[in-house]
Design an enzyme around this catalytic site. Structure first.
Site, PDB file in Angstrom:
ATOM      1  N   LYS A 223       0.813  -1.217   0.000  1.00 34.00           N
ATOM      2  CA  LYS A 223       0.000   0.000   0.000  1.00 34.00           C
ATOM      3  C   LYS A 223       0.846   1.266   0.000  1.00 34.00           C
ATOM      4  O   LYS A 223       0.379   2.322  -0.452  1.00 34.00           O
ATOM      5  CB  LYS A 223      -0.911   0.013   1.227  1.00 34.00           C
ATOM      6  CG  LYS A 223      -1.935  -1.101   1.220  1.00 34.00           C
ATOM      7  CD  LYS A 223      -3.159  -0.718   0.402  1.00 34.00           C
ATOM      8  CE  LYS A 223      -4.255  -1.762   0.555  1.00 34.00           C
ATOM      9  NZ  LYS A 223      -5.459  -1.408  -0.208  1.00 34.00           N
TER      10      LYS A 223
ATOM     11  N   SER B 143       1.220  -9.865  -0.411  1.00 33.97           N
ATOM     12  CA  SER B 143       1.144  -8.414  -0.414  1.00 33.97           C
ATOM     13  C   SER B 143       1.261  -7.707   0.910  1.00 33.97           C
ATOM     14  O   SER B 143       1.434  -6.496   0.939  1.00 33.97           O
ATOM     15  CB  SER B 143      -0.134  -7.994  -1.120  1.00 33.97           C
ATOM     16  OG  SER B 143      -1.207  -8.774  -0.657  1.00 33.97           O
TER      17      SER B 143
END
Lengths: 320, 320
Positions: free
Chosen positions: A52, A302
């Site tokens: 992110k 991720s």
């Protein structure tokens, strides 16, 4: 659509020496089990512990001087909050994060630790409160996924993976709001057009699968109760869907049991701490639900923002 | 002493494309906390999950054809057992591992999974049983640490680190039986002579500190009850001591609390799973007990064989 194939390359340039170039891990045991050659892009080792940061930095760094001076706002209790807070701090931009008032103290502290102002709001009111703040204080809203600059930034993880590993034939990506999958699909189209990008969702949170197949955004009534708490988004963005429809090769789902099994494998055998949400992309390969015999396959791990000493029972109990 | 500075280089050559070239991780947060630049050599990502594979392969690959045909034996319930089992399997050598009869089933299965024969014995009888088997069956004993080829093999982790990172000024290494520290010190002397190698032990298992200072091997009456269960060795080897006296710059100890704090940091912030024993080398830097202001410091994270879902309370409880 406004996004072009060169946007991910530009984002990668912007993030050079700012984001970590995260390592790619491989495992003979994993390859033997899955029957293919798997390359794990370890974004859990990214700054703030998740990809992110890439999108947040790419978005905020492109604001006008006036926008930067006024500051940014977003609503998130998770990795996007920390990504925005750190990116804003690095760029000298004031950041306001609207967090649900029941967010864990540890997440509030981590976000505040990057110098952001935290505003508490009831979970259901978060979007309204951040929109209101944007209006009242002239802040720029940094949407977690439905934003071209966020999409291009998230795509740089896959972009890097294509630089690090040649000849990938498939790439598995977890899908929440659609930022990572649409960025990854763009990156593949630009850099490794032969690589087929597959999005993976929990079966009990399959709105993106249905949206991608139907061509219109499908909305879940409630945040789905999946163990993959980073993927509890109720709907993907319009921008994300447009990119996905054009560039994503396939979408698939996995069961909660398959997610837990993949998570446990990554922790126990690969010695890497990832969030439940991030085991999702590996699950279809490990369970055999989506076989890719003999292929060279990339998987984006991720994020790793989970407290390893305070795990839900679904994870610890399954094999204790 | 029989070991020379070229032995580690030869071992590194032998292990090329056989052992994993494990990654080096860094963390801005860690550097800020410790006040120096830290490079973590992640041997927890090594085959069998620990550096022990290096020594085992280096030793077994050098046996004569007759010795290889007859087979090897060792006693261990931990990483050395799996290292020997896998190395022997790769080299087509029969392996017998003597394990304490109360060894966890998961460790027995992992070792047997590499094709080794497991012989159970009471913990206190393990050495006798393996010596007896060596005699009766003509097996070659592969000692866990008091063996030149084991020492040279373990030294290849540090050797690689010196290849991967330039200008290291200090290298912190955990000490159990002394295989890793003596190999690492040899590697430094051969490849980066300006780099000072520091051995770290739990304070309640400080036999190697005392042996190194006094010049004679000190023996603990009992396996020390440290959380660092991979370092419960009661004494180091004579060969190890000789190398350590010549090449190790300093030895230090850390408290159990400092070990747990370092372990929790590595899991929570670095997202890497390591064994309690392997947090030991990082602990003096993180706690400030052994400051290295502004230095470039290597740390060997030597193994990750721990069940992340079945942790002792000392670890999970400290901050739950």
């Amino acid at each position: 659509m406004a996004l072009t194939l060169s946007d991910v390359a530009a984002a990668a340039e912007r993030l050079r020496d700012i984001a970590h170039r995260t390592p790619v891990h491989t495992s003979r045991t994993l390859d033997a089990l899955a029957g293919c050659q798997i390359f794990l892009k370890c974004e859990n080792f990214q700054r703030v512990g998740a990809f992110k940061f890439r999108g947040a930095y790419n978005a905020i760094s492109q604001l006008s001087p006036e926008q930067k001076a006024a500051g940014v706002v977003t609503h998130s209790s998770g990795n996007h909050a920390q990504g925005v807070a750190l990116a804003a701090q690095l760029l000298g931009v004031p950041a306001t994060i609207v967090m649900p008032d029941d967010a864990p103290a540890v997440k509030r502290e981590a976000t505040a630790g990057y110098g952001a102002r935290i505003v508490s709001a009831p979970a259901a009111q978060r979007e309204k409160v951040s929109a209101q703040l944007a209006r009242d204080e002239g802040l720029t809203l940094v949407h977690p996924y439905d934003d071209d600059r966020i999409i291009a930034g998230q795509g740089t993880a896959a972009w890097e993976l294509f630089e690090q590993v040649e000849g990938l034939e498939l790439l598995f990506v977890p899908v929440g709001g659609g930022g990572l999958i649409s960025g990854s699909a763009l990156a593949a189209a630009a850099r490794q057009p032969g690589c087929r990008v597959v999005g993976v969702e929990p079966a009990i949170a399959d709105d993106a699968n249905r949206s991608w197949r139907s061509g219109t955004v499908q909305v879940l009534d409630q945040p789905p109760p999946t163990i993959a708490d980073g993927l509890r988004t109720r709907f993907i963005g319009e921008r994300n869907l447009a990119v996905m429809r054009q560039y994503v090769y396939d979408m698939t789902t996995v069961s909660e049991e398959e997610i837990v099994a993949a998570l446990r494998f990554v922790w126990q055998r690969l010695k890497i701490i990832i969030e439940p949400s991030r085991a999702v992309a590996l699950a279809p390969l490990l369970s055999g639900r989506y076989p890719a015999p003999g292929r060279r396959v990339g998987v984006i791990l991720s994020g790793g923002n989970v407290d390893p000493f305070n795990l839900p029972e679904e994870i610890t109990g399954a094999n204790a």
